[in-house]
Design an enzyme around this catalytic site. Sequence first.
Site, mmCIF file in Angstrom:
data_model
loop_
_atom_site.group_PDB
_atom_site.id
_atom_site.type_symbol
_atom_site.label_atom_id
_atom_site.label_comp_id
_atom_site.label_asym_id
_atom_site.label_seq_id
_atom_site.Cartn_x
_atom_site.Cartn_y
_atom_site.Cartn_z
ATOM 1 N N ARG A 208 0.978 -1.072 0.029
ATOM 2 C CA ARG A 208 -0.035 0.150 0.077
ATOM 3 C C ARG A 208 0.964 1.044 0.012
ATOM 4 O O ARG A 208 0.338 2.218 0.039
ATOM 5 C CB ARG A 208 -0.868 -0.055 1.187
ATOM 6 C CG ARG A 208 -2.316 -0.315 0.957
ATOM 7 C CD ARG A 208 -3.009 -0.205 2.241
ATOM 8 N NE ARG A 208 -4.478 0.157 2.157
ATOM 9 C CZ ARG A 208 -5.484 -0.783 1.979
ATOM 10 N NH1 ARG A 208 -5.015 -2.038 1.640
ATOM 11 N NH2 ARG A 208 -6.843 -0.275 1.672
ATOM 12 N N ARG B 67 -21.373 -0.845 -0.776
ATOM 13 C CA ARG B 67 -20.955 -2.173 -0.319
ATOM 14 C C ARG B 67 -21.462 -2.912 0.503
ATOM 15 O O ARG B 67 -21.931 -2.082 1.553
ATOM 16 C CB ARG B 67 -19.520 -2.198 -0.307
ATOM 17 C CG ARG B 67 -18.685 -1.837 -1.474
ATOM 18 C CD ARG B 67 -17.158 -2.346 -1.269
ATOM 19 N NE ARG B 67 -16.201 -1.653 -0.141
ATOM 20 C CZ ARG B 67 -15.326 -1.387 -0.196
ATOM 21 N NH1 ARG B 67 -14.470 -1.832 -1.408
ATOM 22 N NH2 ARG B 67 -14.369 -0.543 0.613
#
Length: 221
Positions: free
Chosen positions: A88, A127
């Site tokens: 990341r 989501r």
Amino acid sequence: MILVMLGAQGTGKGTVAKLLSKETSFPHISTGDMLREIASKGTDFGNEVKSLIDNGIFISDEMMAKILADRLNQSDAKEGAILDGFPRNLEQAKILDDILKERNEKVDLVVNLITPREELIERIEGRRICSNPTCKADFNLVLNPPKEDGICDKCHSPLKQRDDDSNREAIERRLATYDEKTKPVVDFYAKRGIVTTQEISKNINRFAAEAVMDILKLIEK
Ligand code: AMP
């Protein structure tokens, strides 16, 4: 074969990674899922991890390196893996190189998913995940709604929303952190010529299926 999925939250990394995992023998390793599992234990450490996740803040690189190295040592990852959520930042990209070097492996392919920014927030807020830990099917109220409101199509357990997906401030923070910390990782791998960029917009199922076909062709080369 080590595949790395990159893309801002909400681009569909998990969806594409799951499809790819089905089509190949490689496990889908989502560091976010692993951390949510740790957070659900209710231990002091779990609570600390949960608070970081809920606020869209990174867990330390040292901790992530250990979690990832342990996971890659499991037998199902002997032939390779599809990494979703790691690396990341540039530091983690270098850590991954070191972990793989020890195993005589390298990152073979990086899948960079892009989605117009205006679609991302709506997608993230829409989501829903199945609350059954052995199912974990995911849905999206906008793009891929369940047949019955709030119920998983596959195992009929209730659906839930991630705590960090219901916090607009955390969503904005995660997207800003992606631009600042994770986008440079795309360039890091682009210099090696191993990045394929796929656009996933509007119709996530169609675009994800097309992306998977393209990626499979690259893997088979
Ligand atoms: P994700 O499911 O990939 O969106 O990850 C959810 C949250 O888990 C992130 O917002 C971070 O707080 C944490 N996380 C996941 N992967 C990493 C990582 N590689 N390094 C640091 N934090 C991570």
